[in-house]
Motif scaffolding. Sequence first.
Motif, PDB file in Angstrom:
ATOM      1  N   ARG A   1      -5.265   2.724   1.054  1.00  0.00           N
ATOM      2  CA  ARG A   1      -6.083   1.560   1.409  1.00  0.00           C
ATOM      3  C   ARG A   1      -7.505   1.967   1.777  1.00  0.00           C
ATOM      4  O   ARG A   1      -8.478   1.401   1.290  1.00  0.00           O
ATOM      5  N   ASP A   2      -7.631   2.984   2.627  1.00  0.00           N
ATOM      6  CA  ASP A   2      -8.964   3.421   3.047  1.00  0.00           C
ATOM      7  C   ASP A   2      -9.753   4.006   1.876  1.00  0.00           C
ATOM      8  O   ASP A   2     -10.971   3.792   1.765  1.00  0.00           O
TER       9      ASP A   2
ATOM     10  N   THR B   1      -2.113   4.368   4.279  1.00  0.00           N
ATOM     11  CA  THR B   1      -3.420   4.284   4.931  1.00  0.00           C
ATOM     12  C   THR B   1      -4.486   4.983   4.109  1.00  0.00           C
ATOM     13  O   THR B   1      -5.594   4.455   3.935  1.00  0.00           O
ATOM     14  N   GLU B   2      -4.175   6.165   3.588  1.00  0.00           N
ATOM     15  CA  GLU B   2      -5.135   6.883   2.744  1.00  0.00           C
ATOM     16  C   GLU B   2      -5.458   6.087   1.480  1.00  0.00           C
ATOM     17  O   GLU B   2      -6.619   6.047   1.050  1.00  0.00           O
TER      18      GLU B   2
ATOM     19  N   TRP C   1       0.834  -1.194   0.000  1.00  0.00           N
ATOM     20  CA  TRP C   1       0.000   0.000   0.000  1.00  0.00           C
ATOM     21  C   TRP C   1       0.873   1.250   0.000  1.00  0.00           C
ATOM     22  O   TRP C   1       0.483   2.287  -0.513  1.00  0.00           O
TER      23      TRP C   1
ATOM     24  N   TRP D   1       1.930  -3.612   3.808  1.00  0.00           N
ATOM     25  CA  TRP D   1       1.933  -2.175   4.041  1.00  0.00           C
ATOM     26  C   TRP D   1       3.151  -1.593   3.427  1.00  0.00           C
ATOM     27  O   TRP D   1       3.290  -0.555   3.024  1.00  0.00           O
TER      28      TRP D   1
ATOM     29  N   SER E   1      -0.665   8.727   1.645  1.00  0.00           N
ATOM     30  CA  SER E   1      -0.079   7.713   2.525  1.00  0.00           C
ATOM     31  C   SER E   1      -0.653   6.333   2.190  1.00  0.00           C
ATOM     32  O   SER E   1      -1.672   6.217   1.494  1.00  0.00           O
TER      33      SER E   1
END
Length: 96
Positions: free
Chosen positions: A57-58, A54-55, A42, A96, A52
Amino acid sequence: MPPSPGDLLIELTYGARIAQDATSGRWCAVAQLLRTGAVYSWFELGAAMGMSATEARDGFHAWIDGQLQLRHDTHGIGLTDAQAEELRAQSQAVDW
């Protein structure tokens, strides 16, 4: 002579539209990369999109949810439950 406030507002409006159009297909590209196994992390995807891990993936998971809702609303456009489940599983398999 400096630009008028109206010209600046038009510039912002068009700029936002261009940015939206330029990025609208990115989640389809992410889905295809996941399907082909061409994604390693990711972090890699996020870096490619300027966000990022996280951004990324989300955002992808939110796109899947939106596609499911679209399918529900239109009865034909968007991801099926099986397609969404497969993409979620593929997205979970990425580091990740």
